[in-house]
Motif scaffolding. Structure first.
Motif, mmCIF file in Angstrom:
data_model
loop_
_atom_site.group_PDB
_atom_site.id
_atom_site.type_symbol
_atom_site.label_atom_id
_atom_site.label_comp_id
_atom_site.label_asym_id
_atom_site.label_seq_id
_atom_site.Cartn_x
_atom_site.Cartn_y
_atom_site.Cartn_z
ATOM 1 N N VAL A 122 0.733 -1.377 0.044
ATOM 2 C CA VAL A 122 0.117 -0.048 -0.131
ATOM 3 C C VAL A 122 0.939 1.213 0.125
ATOM 4 N N LEU A 123 0.373 2.178 -0.783
ATOM 5 C CA LEU A 123 1.027 3.646 -0.787
ATOM 6 C C LEU A 123 -0.050 4.517 -0.447
ATOM 7 N N ASP A 124 0.180 5.376 0.888
ATOM 8 C CA ASP A 124 -0.425 6.042 1.283
ATOM 9 C C ASP A 124 0.024 7.567 1.106
ATOM 10 N N VAL A 125 -0.628 8.006 -0.030
ATOM 11 C CA VAL A 125 -0.263 9.637 -0.327
ATOM 12 C C VAL A 125 -0.818 10.523 0.510
ATOM 13 N N GLY A 126 0.142 11.250 1.075
ATOM 14 C CA GLY A 126 -0.250 12.517 2.164
ATOM 15 C C GLY A 126 -0.847 11.710 3.264
ATOM 16 N N CYS A 127 0.064 11.069 3.754
ATOM 17 C CA CYS A 127 -0.271 10.036 4.966
ATOM 18 C C CYS A 127 -0.363 10.713 6.325
ATOM 19 N N GLY A 128 0.146 11.945 6.367
ATOM 20 C CA GLY A 128 0.141 12.740 7.626
ATOM 21 C C GLY A 128 0.937 11.745 8.734
ATOM 22 N N ALA A 129 0.350 11.641 9.823
ATOM 23 C CA ALA A 129 0.879 10.718 10.967
ATOM 24 C C ALA A 129 0.696 9.383 10.712
ATOM 25 N N GLY A 130 0.470 9.077 9.554
ATOM 26 C CA GLY A 130 0.474 7.483 9.223
ATOM 27 C C GLY A 130 -0.574 6.499 9.842
ATOM 28 N N SER A 131 -1.771 7.266 10.245
ATOM 29 C CA SER A 131 -2.817 6.703 11.198
ATOM 30 C C SER A 131 -3.436 5.229 10.327
ATOM 31 N N LEU A 132 -3.718 5.425 8.978
ATOM 32 C CA LEU A 132 -4.203 4.468 8.049
ATOM 33 C C LEU A 132 -3.229 3.254 8.070
ATOM 34 N N LEU A 133 -1.784 3.467 7.694
ATOM 35 C CA LEU A 133 -0.975 2.232 7.510
ATOM 36 C C LEU A 133 -0.595 1.714 8.754
ATOM 37 N N THR A 134 -0.710 2.678 9.931
ATOM 38 C CA THR A 134 -0.391 2.036 11.351
ATOM 39 C C THR A 134 -1.503 1.012 11.750
ATOM 40 N N LEU A 135 -2.603 1.303 11.373
ATOM 41 C CA LEU A 135 -3.716 0.689 11.638
ATOM 42 C C LEU A 135 -3.596 -0.787 10.848
ATOM 43 N N LEU A 136 -3.567 -0.317 9.605
ATOM 44 C CA LEU A 136 -3.308 -1.726 8.721
ATOM 45 C C LEU A 136 -2.446 -2.566 9.015
ATOM 46 N N ALA A 137 -1.352 -2.061 9.586
ATOM 47 C CA ALA A 137 -0.357 -2.944 9.928
ATOM 48 C C ALA A 137 -0.536 -3.788 11.340
ATOM 49 N N ALA A 138 -1.123 -3.008 12.193
ATOM 50 C CA ALA A 138 -1.395 -3.847 13.510
ATOM 51 C C ALA A 138 -2.747 -4.498 13.247
ATOM 52 N N MET A 139 -3.326 -4.708 12.194
ATOM 53 C CA MET A 139 -4.256 -5.497 12.005
ATOM 54 C C MET A 139 -4.062 -6.868 11.144
ATOM 55 N N LYS A 140 -2.314 -6.804 10.862
ATOM 56 C CA LYS A 140 -1.622 -7.615 10.169
ATOM 57 C C LYS A 140 -2.482 -7.795 8.641
ATOM 58 N N LYS A 141 -3.083 -6.744 8.179
ATOM 59 C CA LYS A 141 -3.787 -7.023 7.069
ATOM 60 C C LYS A 141 -2.945 -6.866 5.493
ATOM 61 N N VAL A 152 -2.518 -0.925 -3.519
ATOM 62 C CA VAL A 152 -3.287 0.060 -3.353
ATOM 63 C C VAL A 152 -2.594 1.026 -3.130
ATOM 64 N N VAL A 153 -3.577 2.304 -3.668
ATOM 65 C CA VAL A 153 -2.848 3.720 -3.382
ATOM 66 C C VAL A 153 -4.023 4.209 -2.698
ATOM 67 N N ALA A 154 -3.702 4.744 -1.336
ATOM 68 C CA ALA A 154 -4.721 5.496 -0.635
ATOM 69 C C ALA A 154 -4.404 7.161 -0.836
ATOM 70 N N MET A 155 -5.548 8.023 -0.766
ATOM 71 C CA MET A 155 -5.387 9.303 -0.682
ATOM 72 C C MET A 155 -6.469 9.741 0.215
ATOM 73 N N VAL A 156 -6.372 10.101 1.238
ATOM 74 C CA VAL A 156 -7.439 10.412 2.423
ATOM 75 C C VAL A 156 -7.397 11.770 3.053
ATOM 76 N N ASP A 157 -8.278 12.720 2.590
ATOM 77 C CA ASP A 157 -8.299 14.048 3.105
ATOM 78 C C ASP A 157 -7.077 14.750 2.700
#
Ligand code: SAM
Length: 247
Positions: free
Chosen positions: A78-97, A145-150
């Motif tokens: 996953v690439l998270d564009v404009g990830c800020g403090a990385g909430s989405l990736l941190t969550l996905l990694a913690a879910m082992k997803k 997956v490329v994510a772009m959130v807010d």
């Protein structure tokens, strides 16, 4: 978020030598509620100074991460564009997803929070966070997956299609482009977002007009597979999930 304040976050964080966490990180899965996500983020961002730690914790009540997670394929890169403090990736990694996650942002200080949180959840081996001057400098991938959130409502209107294009080019054929931004529909929810952003950024943002991303997506062989308006508290969200055509 004001840039001086973001710089202060960077000075407070020392990801090389994290202090022991005062509490263990609650486990989360794909069915996690906003309240469970709040507890998760509050623990994962224990190295981020208040009030930014609190803002990270309450963000699931504003941003519907719980509605985004189901669109991320298991074992994805996953690439998270404009990830800020990385909430989405941190969550996905913690879910082992996910297998691997790369976050990039034009602001450096929130990335320090992201790295510290990744370390807290034991995901420093699969998550990396890169400071870029533009999305064109992000790793080319391509990604599942490329994510772009807010992000796009912070980009000047004249540059939005270019930023969208740079992100879209990083989606694998058959891969997913996950887009979420604040609603442009006239009314109280749009106003609530404007006031919220004005408080934190001193910027009266211009939301992405309805239909714009669908037009740009069509230019990049991205087909709409899911579209949803998500009301949450006083805010409104536009979720669009696109799939890149194979050929
Ligand atoms: C509201 S925050 C959202 C952060 C994150 N996506 C999330 O959902 O928590 C918007 C982020 O977009 C970033 N941003 C703004 N313009 C950008 C650009 N052209 N390229 C990459 N990131 C950008 C900002 O620095 C900020 O971190």
């Amino acid at each position: 978020m004001h840039s001086n304040i973001k710089r202060k976050i960077g000075r407070h964080l020392h990801t090389e030598m994290l202090a022991p966490a005062s509490a263990s990180i609650p486990s989360v899965d794909s069915a996690a509620t906003p309240a469970q996500l709040r507890r998760f983020f509050y623990a994962a961002y224990c190295d981020t100074p208040a009030p930014f730690r609190w803002l990270s914790a309450i963000r699931p009540y504003v941003c519907p991460y719980d509605k985004l997670v189901p669109f991320i394929r298991d074992d994805a890169e996953v690439l998270d564009v404009g990830c800020g403090a990385g909430s989405l990736l941190t969550l996905l990694a913690a879910m082992k997803k996910i297998r691997r996650g790369v976050g990039c942002d034009v602001m450096a200080p929130p990335l320090e929070s992201a790295r510290a949180a990744a370390q807290r959840v034991g995901a420093q081996g699969i998550l990396t966070f890169e400071h870029v001057r533009s999305v064109a400098e992000a790793p080319e991938g391509p990604f599942d997956v490329v994510a772009m959130v807010d992000v796009l409502h912070h980009v000047p209107p004249g540059s939005r299609s270019d930023v969208f294009a740079a992100a879209a080019q990083r989606v694998k054929p058959g891969g997913i482009f996950l887009y979420k931004d604040m609603t442009a529909r006239p009314g109280g929810r749009r106003l609530a977002h404007n006031i919220d952003d004005y408080i934190f950024t001193r910027e009266w943002v211009e939301q992405v007009p309805e239909g714009a991303v669908e037009t740009w997506a069509g230019d990049h062989r991205l087909a709409l597979v899911h579209g949803e308006f998500i009301p949450r508290l006083i805010y409104g969200h536009e979720l669009r999930v696109f799939q890149r055509l194979e050929h």
